[in-house]
Design an enzyme around this catalytic site. Structure first.
Site, short mmCIF file in Angstrom:
data_model
loop_
_atom_site.label_atom_id
_atom_site.label_comp_id
_atom_site.label_asym_id
_atom_site.label_seq_id
_atom_site.Cartn_x
_atom_site.Cartn_y
_atom_site.Cartn_z
N HIS A 66 22.50 4.62 -19.42
CA HIS A 66 22.92 4.87 -18.04
C HIS A 66 24.29 4.25 -17.82
O HIS A 66 24.81 3.56 -18.70
CB HIS A 66 21.88 4.36 -17.04
CG HIS A 66 21.73 2.87 -16.99
ND1 HIS A 66 21.32 2.13 -18.07
CD2 HIS A 66 21.89 2.00 -15.95
CE1 HIS A 66 21.25 0.85 -17.70
NE2 HIS A 66 21.60 0.75 -16.43
N ASP A 81 27.17 -2.85 -17.60
CA ASP A 81 26.66 -3.74 -18.66
C ASP A 81 26.03 -2.96 -19.80
O ASP A 81 25.56 -3.55 -20.77
CB ASP A 81 25.69 -4.79 -18.10
CG ASP A 81 24.51 -4.20 -17.34
OD1 ASP A 81 24.65 -3.08 -16.79
OD2 ASP A 81 23.46 -4.84 -17.27
N HIS A 82 26.04 -1.64 -19.72
CA HIS A 82 25.49 -0.81 -20.81
C HIS A 82 26.55 0.06 -21.49
O HIS A 82 26.25 0.72 -22.47
CB HIS A 82 24.34 0.07 -20.29
CG HIS A 82 23.15 -0.75 -19.90
ND1 HIS A 82 22.01 -0.83 -20.68
CD2 HIS A 82 22.95 -1.59 -18.85
CE1 HIS A 82 21.15 -1.66 -20.11
NE2 HIS A 82 21.69 -2.13 -19.00
N ASP A 89 16.79 0.28 -18.79
CA ASP A 89 16.55 -0.43 -17.52
C ASP A 89 15.56 0.38 -16.70
O ASP A 89 15.71 1.60 -16.58
CB ASP A 89 17.87 -0.54 -16.72
CG ASP A 89 18.78 -1.63 -17.26
OD1 ASP A 89 18.52 -2.10 -18.39
OD2 ASP A 89 19.74 -1.98 -16.56
ZN ZN Z 1 21.16 -0.93 -15.00
#
Ligand code: ZN
Length: 302
Positions: free
Chosen positions: A61, A65-66, A211
């Site tokens: 996504h 932070d990904h 997540d």
């Molecule tokens: Zn997230």
């Protein structure tokens, strides 16, 4: 070889000790990178992972932070002279983001980058390689988010040594038996492969849940997995906060792993406010004993 190596296990904020999410999945000769938080390139170098072996990159996504490490990595691969194709799977907006970053820098990648969008509430097969296949499914998060399931096939049949000896098949032919070949004896009789071998053992499966809020709809996608990674951003006393932010707690992750009859649970995506991680294990293990922390730099064999 089927293993997952953790490059980052933190949520949101990078800290000197813990990095945002990234994992390398080793599937025999190939590597798949799952998420690419800031600092992923440095982590790849730190753990001596060969970037050139990465063939597929999956981005769950578009929270930073990904994927904030992605453009740097794509650029580096080009500077290192990569010519092999690279396949990128992500929510559709990422294609325009990368194109703009490259365009503003007047940069052109050396290698073909093929983008495949993950769309809507879809689930199913994402791609297949010789030894494995990867499928995807939606999780429930604040924005569109996907989990990934890695299915490693076993190609080799299982030899029954005493049978092979009984038919006087030389050991030098055993590897061909494992590939499914029949054996022709000197006296002209044919030894059928299934007289001396058994079918390949079932494959193994690793499921990455990205997540997500606590979501029982994911259970069928995890069912019976050899290993499942589930986020535990918070400890159990923060259940309401976790739900408000579309994240999960320790006990929620363990409950999902148990309900899905998974064999092992890896937990990660810890909020950076926690300096001690042992309490996550202490809360998960009473519900699902075979739980481990996803520790950076550690490879977990699946
Ligand atoms: Zn997230």
């Amino acid at each position: 070889m089927f293993a997952v190596t953790i490059l980052g296990n933190n949520s949101a904020l990078p800290t000197p000790e813990r990095h945002p999410t990234a994992q390398i999945i080793t599937l025999n000769e190939q590597l798949v990178l799952v998420d690419c938080g800031e600092g992923t390139q440095v982590q790849l170098a730190r753990y001596k992972i060969r970037r050139s072996r990465i063939r597929h990159i999956l981005i769950s996504h578009l929270h930073g932070d990904h994927y904030f490490g992605l453009i740097g990595l794509l650029n580096t691969l080009s500077m290192l002279g990569r010519t092999e194709p690279l396949f990128l799977y992500a929510p559709p907006e990422l294609e325009a983001i990368i194109a703009l970053q490259l365009q503003c820098a007047a940069s052109v990648l050396n290698y073909p980058l093929t983008f495949k969008p993950l769309l809507g509430e879809n689930a199913g097969l994402l791609f297949q390689e010789k030894d494995y296949e990867v499928s995807f499914f939606p999780t429930r998060h604040r924005i569109a988010c996907y989990g990934f399931s890695f299915n490693m096939r076993r190609r080799k049949r299982k030899l029954i040594p005493e049978q092979a000896r009984a038919y006087e098949i030389p050991a030098s032919f055993y590897s061909q038996l494992q590939e499914g070949a029949d054996y022709l004896r000197k006296d002209g009789t044919l030894v059928h492969n299934d007289w001396v071998t058994l079918p390949p053992e079932p494959g193994k499966r690793y499921v990455y849940c990205a997540d997500t809020i606590y979501n029982e709809e994911m259970i069928p996608h995890i069912q019976g997995a050899d290993m499942v990674y589930h986020e535990t951003t918070y400890l159990q006393d923060q259940t309401q906060k976790a739900a408000d932010r579309f994240h999960s707690t320790s006990v929620e992750a363990a409950t999902i792993a148990k309900a899905a009859n998974a064999k092992k649970l890896l937990i990660g995506h810890f909020s950076s406010k926690y300096t001690e991680l042992q309490p996550f294990l202490d809360e998960c293990r009473p519900v699902f004993p075979n739980t481990d922390l996803a520790e950076e730099g550690v490879s977990y064999i699946i």
